[in-house]
Design a protein around this motif. Structure first.
Motif: not given
Ligand code: NDP
Length: 387
Positions: A9-13, A35, A37-38, A98, A101, A103, A121-122, A148, A203
């Motif tokens: 989940g490298a591209t997320g928050s 890694t 998603a898209s 990270a 869901g 997933a 985090a997940n 978390d 996110g």
């Molecule tokens: P984001 O939506 O910002 O990022 C999610 C990451 O997961 C992205 O890299 C995304 O890829 C990838 N992803 C999404 N769906 C899939 C899938 N079906 N298969 C593979 N990879 C997938 O989420 P956050 O970073 O906000 O949150 C991540 C986790 O951390 C969650 O479980 C959240 O509850 C937890 N968390 C987050 C906090 C925060 O401050 N953000 C604080 C505490 C916990 P792509 O970019 O390509 O969509």
């Protein structure tokens, strides 16, 4: 020796906050696998910047683009469950989990079964597979470090203590963007209003969960599994300033709290450097400027999600999986503009009321309950909103 890491989940928050820390200390960390998603462009950019050897994209349709972006680099672009599990079990010292869901469950379990140290985090992975994951963690000698912020705070407060001396824990909640909103306002709330969190930048899915307080409900379940505490020893208090990240009460009446700026880089850094600490660019606390810390009980009328999560935890069996799956579907539909904000908790409640599934005995069972619940909730939405 540099600490090798994989970021799921490298591209997320959370992924980006992790990268921010890692890229400030290239002498301490080596990114091996990443890694997404898209977001193939974002993933390829991260892989090139960090020198990662493996980049996995979940969406097969984006693989060609990922490979094109990686051409000429030493990074391999892959897709599919096996590749995702390869990233989760790569030869690393720490796996950052990270993905958002359910997933994320399979790769997290792959990392657990490979005996890895996992910065988790997940939360949905632990909510859906709690007992199975904790059991596997013990059997395979894996280590779970909570990212978390609330669980990280509890983890920090517990350091050096005996779990038998813990009377209970208190998870703090900011209250989200609708803490003081009327029921009428919440009923008509838009996705833009729901994701506008007052203190944290996160996110979209977790931001909506924070607005419904389902996030705190998921955290209640997460805490129960992580710290082996029953529901009645975990309290929730609303603390709008998000300065105290959670508290532990001991049998002698002492209460320890962890404080800090609301910046996820602090708990992430704790996991990255564990069992030591490392510097972060996070703002330092200025208590005189903050001046006051407020606390209040959550309102059960406007935030029914918290009650639903507690009931699911106490019911056990398939209930936490159903709760999570229904919530994921409802939040996705809300974000897409398909259903109203207050419908989210209503749909989760309906899914729990009509749940007759047996307790999961394997990760395959969890995934099947997740799948069938999603189908059921999608069908119910289609019927309710038809025409
Ligand atoms: P984001 O939506 O910002 O990022 C999610 C990451 O997961 C992205 O890299 C995304 O890829 C990838 N992803 C999404 N769906 C899939 C899938 N079906 N298969 C593979 N990879 C997938 O989420 P956050 O970073 O906000 O949150 C991540 C986790 O951390 C969650 O479980 C959240 O509850 C937890 N968390 C987050 C906090 C925060 O401050 N953000 C604080 C505490 C916990 P792509 O970019 O390509 O969509």
């Amino acid at each position: 020796m540099r600490r090798k890491i994989a970021i799921l989940g490298a591209t997320g928050s959370i992924g980006k906050s992790t990268l921010d820390l890692v890229e400030r200390s290239p002498e301490r960390f080596e990114v091996v696998a990443v890694t997404a998603a898209s977001n193939s462009r974002g993933l390829a950019d991260i892989a090139r910047r960090t020198g990662a050897k493996l980049a996995v994209i979940a969406d097969e349709g984006r693989l060609a683009d990922l490979r094109e972006q990686l051409a000429g680099s030493s990074c391999r672009g892959e897709t599919g469950t096996a590749a995702l599990n390869e990233a989760a079990t790569a030869d690393v010292d720490l796996v950052i989990a990270a993905i958002v869901g359910c997933a994320g469950l399979e790769p997290v379990m792959a990392a657990v079964e490979a005996g890895k140290t996992i910065a988790l985090a997940n939360k949905e992975a632990l909510v859906t597979a709690g007992a199975l994951m904790i059991d596997a963690t013990v059997r395979h000698g894996a280590t779970l470090l909570p990212i978390d912020s609330e669980h990280n705070a509890i983890f920090q407060c517990l350091a050096g203590s005996c779990i038998e001396d813990v009377a209970g824990i208190v998870l703090t909640a900011s209250g989200g963007p609708f803490r003081t909103a009327s029921a009428e306002f919440m009923h008509a709330a838009s996705p833009t209003e729901a994701v506008a969190h007052p203190n944290w930048s996160m996110g979209a899915k977790i931001s909506v969960d924070s607005a419904t307080l389902m996030n705190k409900g998921l955290e209640l379940i997460e805490a129960s599994y992580l710290f082996a505490l029953p529901s009645d020893r975990i309290d929730i208090v609303v603390h709008p300033q998000s300065v105290i990240h959670s508290l532990v009460e001991f049998v002698d009446g002492s209460v320890l709290a962890q404080l800090g700026a609301p910046d996820m880089r602090i708990p992430i850094a704790y996991a990255l450097a564990w069992p030591r600490r490392m510097e972060t660019p996070a703002e330092r606390l200025n208590l005189a400027a903050i001046a006051r810390l407020d606390f209040e009980a959550p309102d059960p009328e406007r935030f029914p999600a918290l009650r639903l999560a507690r009931e699911a935890l106490e019911a056990g069996g398939a209930a936490p999986v159903v709760l999570n799956a229904a919530n994921e579907v409802a939040v996705a539909r809300f974000l897409a503009g398909g259903v109203g904000f207050t419908d989210i908790a209503r749909m989760v409640e309906k899914a729990l009321e009509t749940n007759d599934l047996a307790a999961p005995r394997s990760i395959g069972d969890v995934l099947e309950i997740d799948r069938s619940t999603r189908e059921r909730v999608e069908a119910a939405i289609t019927v309710s909103y038809a025409g």
